[in-house]
Design a protein around this motif. Structure first.
Motif, PDB file in Angstrom:
ATOM      1  N   ASP A 383     -24.858  24.045  -7.432  1.00  0.00           N
ATOM      2  CA  ASP A 383     -23.426  23.753  -7.474  1.00  0.00           C
ATOM      3  C   ASP A 383     -23.232  22.474  -8.277  1.00  0.00           C
ATOM      4  N   THR A 384     -23.060  22.614  -9.583  1.00  0.00           N
ATOM      5  CA  THR A 384     -22.989  21.418 -10.432  1.00  0.00           C
ATOM      6  C   THR A 384     -21.737  20.602 -10.155  1.00  0.00           C
ATOM      7  N   ALA A 385     -20.656  21.240  -9.743  1.00  0.00           N
ATOM      8  CA  ALA A 385     -19.442  20.481  -9.425  1.00  0.00           C
ATOM      9  C   ALA A 385     -19.713  19.503  -8.286  1.00  0.00           C
ATOM     10  N   ALA A 386     -20.449  19.953  -7.275  1.00  0.00           N
ATOM     11  CA  ALA A 386     -20.778  19.077  -6.144  1.00  0.00           C
ATOM     12  C   ALA A 386     -21.672  17.922  -6.589  1.00  0.00           C
ATOM     13  N   LEU A 387     -22.614  18.206  -7.499  1.00  0.00           N
ATOM     14  CA  LEU A 387     -23.507  17.155  -7.987  1.00  0.00           C
ATOM     15  C   LEU A 387     -22.736  16.137  -8.827  1.00  0.00           C
ATOM     16  N   LEU A 388     -21.897  16.634  -9.726  1.00  0.00           N
ATOM     17  CA  LEU A 388     -21.146  15.732 -10.601  1.00  0.00           C
ATOM     18  C   LEU A 388     -20.163  14.869  -9.817  1.00  0.00           C
ATOM     19  N   LYS A 389     -19.574  15.427  -8.773  1.00  0.00           N
ATOM     20  CA  LYS A 389     -18.622  14.657  -7.966  1.00  0.00           C
ATOM     21  C   LYS A 389     -19.285  13.421  -7.368  1.00  0.00           C
ATOM     22  N   LEU A 390     -20.552  13.558  -7.011  1.00  0.00           N
ATOM     23  CA  LEU A 390     -21.278  12.426  -6.429  1.00  0.00           C
ATOM     24  C   LEU A 390     -21.553  11.335  -7.455  1.00  0.00           C
ATOM     25  N   LEU A 391     -21.526  11.693  -8.743  1.00  0.00           N
ATOM     26  CA  LEU A 391     -21.830  10.733  -9.804  1.00  0.00           C
ATOM     27  C   LEU A 391     -20.604   9.973 -10.301  1.00  0.00           C
ATOM     28  N   VAL A 392     -19.416  10.451  -9.950  1.00  0.00           N
ATOM     29  CA  VAL A 392     -18.182   9.808 -10.419  1.00  0.00           C
ATOM     30  C   VAL A 392     -18.097   8.327 -10.028  1.00  0.00           C
ATOM     31  N   PRO A 393     -18.480   7.932  -8.795  1.00  0.00           N
ATOM     32  CA  PRO A 393     -18.348   6.516  -8.408  1.00  0.00           C
ATOM     33  C   PRO A 393     -19.179   5.541  -9.245  1.00  0.00           C
ATOM     34  N   CYS A 394     -20.104   6.040 -10.044  1.00  0.00           N
ATOM     35  CA  CYS A 394     -20.894   5.137 -10.903  1.00  0.00           C
ATOM     36  C   CYS A 394     -20.068   4.618 -12.073  1.00  0.00           C
ATOM     37  N   HIS A 395     -18.859   5.171 -12.294  1.00  0.00           N
ATOM     38  CA  HIS A 395     -17.943   4.710 -13.342  1.00  0.00           C
ATOM     39  C   HIS A 395     -18.602   4.693 -14.715  1.00  0.00           C
ATOM     40  N   PHE A 396     -19.056   5.861 -15.144  1.00  0.00           N
ATOM     41  CA  PHE A 396     -19.652   5.964 -16.479  1.00  0.00           C
ATOM     42  C   PHE A 396     -18.553   5.916 -17.540  1.00  0.00           C
ATOM     43  N   ASP A 397     -18.880   5.260 -18.657  1.00  0.00           N
ATOM     44  CA  ASP A 397     -17.948   5.221 -19.780  1.00  0.00           C
ATOM     45  C   ASP A 397     -17.991   6.521 -20.572  1.00  0.00           C
ATOM     46  N   TYR A 398     -19.155   7.169 -20.566  1.00  0.00           N
ATOM     47  CA  TYR A 398     -19.310   8.449 -21.264  1.00  0.00           C
ATOM     48  C   TYR A 398     -20.190   9.363 -20.429  1.00  0.00           C
ATOM     49  N   ALA A 399     -19.865  10.646 -20.481  1.00  0.00           N
ATOM     50  CA  ALA A 399     -20.719  11.663 -19.865  1.00  0.00           C
ATOM     51  C   ALA A 399     -21.153  12.614 -20.968  1.00  0.00           C
ATOM     52  N   VAL A 400     -22.456  12.796 -21.094  1.00  0.00           N
ATOM     53  CA  VAL A 400     -23.023  13.626 -22.156  1.00  0.00           C
ATOM     54  C   VAL A 400     -23.753  14.796 -21.504  1.00  0.00           C
ATOM     55  N   PHE A 401     -23.456  16.001 -21.988  1.00  0.00           N
ATOM     56  CA  PHE A 401     -24.078  17.210 -21.455  1.00  0.00           C
ATOM     57  C   PHE A 401     -24.818  17.921 -22.580  1.00  0.00           C
ATOM     58  N   CYS A 402     -26.031  18.384 -22.273  1.00  0.00           N
ATOM     59  CA  CYS A 402     -26.809  19.127 -23.266  1.00  0.00           C
ATOM     60  C   CYS A 402     -27.821  20.004 -22.540  1.00  0.00           C
ATOM     61  N   PRO A 403     -28.316  21.054 -23.204  1.00  0.00           N
ATOM     62  CA  PRO A 403     -29.361  21.886 -22.584  1.00  0.00           C
ATOM     63  C   PRO A 403     -30.665  21.102 -22.480  1.00  0.00           C
ATOM     64  N   ASN A 404     -31.639  21.705 -21.825  1.00  0.00           N
ATOM     65  CA  ASN A 404     -32.944  21.054 -21.668  1.00  0.00           C
ATOM     66  C   ASN A 404     -33.831  21.169 -22.900  1.00  0.00           C
ATOM     67  N   PHE A 405     -33.384  21.880 -23.920  1.00  0.00           N
ATOM     68  CA  PHE A 405     -34.164  22.015 -25.147  1.00  0.00           C
ATOM     69  C   PHE A 405     -34.217  20.672 -25.871  1.00  0.00           C
ATOM     70  N   THR A 406     -35.419  20.239 -26.243  1.00  0.00           N
ATOM     71  CA  THR A 406     -35.513  18.974 -26.971  1.00  0.00           C
ATOM     72  C   THR A 406     -34.944  19.097 -28.373  1.00  0.00           C
ATOM     73  N   GLU A 407     -35.140  20.246 -29.007  1.00  0.00           N
ATOM     74  CA  GLU A 407     -34.571  20.507 -30.329  1.00  0.00           C
ATOM     75  C   GLU A 407     -33.868  21.865 -30.284  1.00  0.00           C
ATOM     76  N   VAL A 408     -32.960  22.073 -31.226  1.00  0.00           N
ATOM     77  CA  VAL A 408     -32.266  23.357 -31.277  1.00  0.00           C
ATOM     78  C   VAL A 408     -33.246  24.483 -31.563  1.00  0.00           C
ATOM     79  N   SER A 409     -34.194  24.228 -32.475  1.00  0.00           N
ATOM     80  CA  SER A 409     -35.213  25.230 -32.803  1.00  0.00           C
ATOM     81  C   SER A 409     -36.517  24.849 -32.146  1.00  0.00           C
TER      82      SER A 409
END
Length: 568
Positions: A383-409
């Motif tokens: 449940d990523t919504a539940a996980l992300l909600k817990l991270l909101v109080p850290c007051h991040f200036d930016y949130a970056v999301f990406c897959p676990n792939f180190t490179e596209v290829s």
């Protein structure tokens, strides 16, 4: 030999989508016991019997969170007694060889090559048209680990359960020396059940008749389920005392793994190591109390195991334990990376406590220009919504999301190939996380109307105008103005965050630049900030990919990320 190792990894990766295995899974789905029977069949085809595993003197550990750390503490303590240790864990962060360790080190490429082909060829030679010719990825590695530990003659093997316990393929172990259950939580609900009680039932499945087992403090009802499982299996179960009980006077035990939550993992490790040493009549323990009789378990609460005076080997073992990707800090000039593979609500809560404490302990920039960045991804049915909600109080200036792939290829990177996850599917999930994060911030601003309202541009949260003296006042809240950005791979995400200020990472290229204006304005802030603090969390696989890029020569392992989740 290098090419042979790559060939072994490529062949191993094909076991992720073995067609006959998928058919077998469909047949077994209604009968989980068949999974263990199939595992036993694969083991015997590889040349081993279940009875052979008795010689490994196994410590078997399960749990929802902290089981890997508890295993790492346990292995390090026992290695301090001069014992030759084996350690099987999952998933790996950088190279698959991490999963099978001897004396704390991943097995060499030569050893991996030797035992991979030994097991693979034996299974090929014993094909049965009526059954899967090869076990799936995690089953294969488990069988391979048993071969490695037996033939390399380890004194003991610490074995971490993959998922659950009752039907996990490691549960073909029939006579461990001692078992452990770390903290329980909600995870892998599609496999283990959607309540703590159901999950506790699965975890208690590793209990064996007459084999002592230990658990840490648990919620009342799940602990009762563990007690019932232990009683049903005639297993003496004990509750670990707090680590405080081992600290005499003002002595505070130093742990190699950061975070207050590691104290319960360390306490569990002490009981597992001490019980193993007692059962094997090892020397150097000093005067230790005997365990309470197992009859206390019947019909009553779980008895508390006694604390005992720690030996120097135990104290040093706790201090020297290393476990990559768990509460790990990398300081690279003005950019500090905080890496933690937390992926459940409980572990994210612990991660937030650790990050806030660790970030606060760092020297503050004189001009107050500090930028906080969240780098997040999650896999499976979480449940990523539940996980992300817990991270909101850290007051991040930016949130970056990406897959676990180190490179596209990943065509030339055998360790990173994952046939079960497509880039398209992974990016779709990242975009969903981006929308969730944006919504959570909007809800937070709505709940706190005195907070500055973020500017919206093109569906992404834009940064507020350059911040002034407000950030110099420690008691003032940080404005919730985090834009959420999505990148197609880890390399591009990390380069954007670092903006050429991390010597391990090249500056972002024009071709890899994010087209959205939020990325451009963010790049200016990241380049000009005196300190950039980045929390990487949500997935051990994400952390592993980050480590590969940030630490080309991590200790004790190097190599590439593999993205496989261990099923059963």
């Amino acid at each position: 030999m290098k090419d042979m190792y790559k060939d072994a990894i490529r062949m191993l990766n094909t076991l992720q989508t073995n067609a006959s295995y998928l058919e077998q899974v469909k047949r077994e789905r209604g009968d989980p016991q068949a999974q263990l029977e199939a595992m036993q069949g694969f083991l015997e085809r590889s040349g081993l019997k279940v009875e052979d595993l008795d010689r490994l003197n196994i410590i078997h550990v399960t749990g929802t969170k902290g089981k890997g750390s508890a295993c790492a503490f346990t292995e390090r303590i026992l290695r301090n007694y001069g014992l030759k240790t084996g350690f099987y864990s999952s998933p790996h962060l950088v190279q698959v060889r991490e999963r099978i360790r001897i004396n704390g080190q991943p097995i060499s490429k030569d050893l991996f090559n030797k035992y991979f082909w030994l097991v693979y060829n034996r299974l090929e030679e014993t094909k049965d048209p009526a059954h899967a010719s090869m076990p799936a990825y995690f089953r294969f590695l488990t069988i391979m680990a048993f071969h490695v530990f037996l033939q390399e003659k380890v004194d003991l093997a610490v074995v971490e359960v993959g998922i659950g316990g009752t039907y996990d393929c490691t549960n073909i172990i029939r006579a461990p020396v001692v078992c452990g259950v770390s903290s329980l939580g909600i995870d892998h609900t599609s496999i283990l059940g959607d309540t703590m009680e159901k999950i506790a039932w699965q975890k208690g499945g590793i209990f064996k008749p007459g084999v002592p087992a230990f658990t840490v403090a648990q919620p009342e009802r799940p602990l009762e389920v563990l007690r019932e499982r232990a009683q049903e299996r005639k297993c003496p179960l004990y509750l670990c005392p707090e680590l405080d009980d081992f600290e005499e006077g003002s002595q505070v035990l130093e742990l190699g793994l950061a975070g207050a939550h590691q104290r319960s993992n360390a306490a569990l490790a002490l009981q597992l190591a001490r019980t193993w040493l007692q059962c094997r009549s090892c020397q150097g323990l000093g005067e230790l109390k005997e365990m309470p009789p197992s009859t206390e378990l019947l019909g009553g609460p779980v008895p508390l195991a006694p604390a005992f005076q720690l030996t120097d080997a135990m104290i040093q073992g706790l201090r020297d334990t290393e476990w990559l990707g768990r509460t790990q800090v990398l300081s690279h000039g003005p950019v500090t990376w905080y890496l933690d593979g937390a992926h459940t609500t409980s572990s994210i809560q612990a991660c937030v406590r650790w990050f806030r404490q660790a970030a606060l302990s760092q020297d503050k920039p004189h001009d107050g220009s500090e930028v906080r960045v969240l780098l997040f991804n999650a896999t499976g049915d979480r449940d990523t919504a539940a996980l992300l909600k817990l991270l909101v109080p850290c007051h991040f200036d930016y949130a970056v999301f990406c897959p676990n792939f180190t490179e596209v290829s990943v065509a030339n990177n055998a360790d990173q190939q994952n046939f079960n996850v497509t880039l398209e599917n992974a990016l779709t999930r990242c975009l969903e996380n981006q929308r969730t994060w944006t919504r959570l911030l909007e809800e937070k601003v709505g709940q706190d109307p005195w907070l500055p309202s973020p500017l919206r541009v093109g569906g992404l949260l834009q940064p507020a105008p350059p911040r002034g003296s407000l950030l110099l006042v420690p008691a003032a809240p940080r404005p919730l103005n985090s834009p959420a950005l999505v990148f197609p791979c880890l390399a591009q995400a990390l380069r954007w965050v670092a903006q050429g200020r991390d010597p391990q990472l090249a500056a972002p290229t024009a071709s890899g630049a994010h087209p959205h204006p939020a990325a451009s304005s963010g790049a200016v802030l990241l380049r000009e900030a005196a300190a950039v603090r980045v929390l990487v969390t949500g997935s051990l696989h994400l952390v592993g990919g980050a480590l590969r890029l940030l630490e080309p020569d991590p200790v004790p392992v190097t190599g590439h990320l593999c993205l496989h989740e261990a099923p059963v």
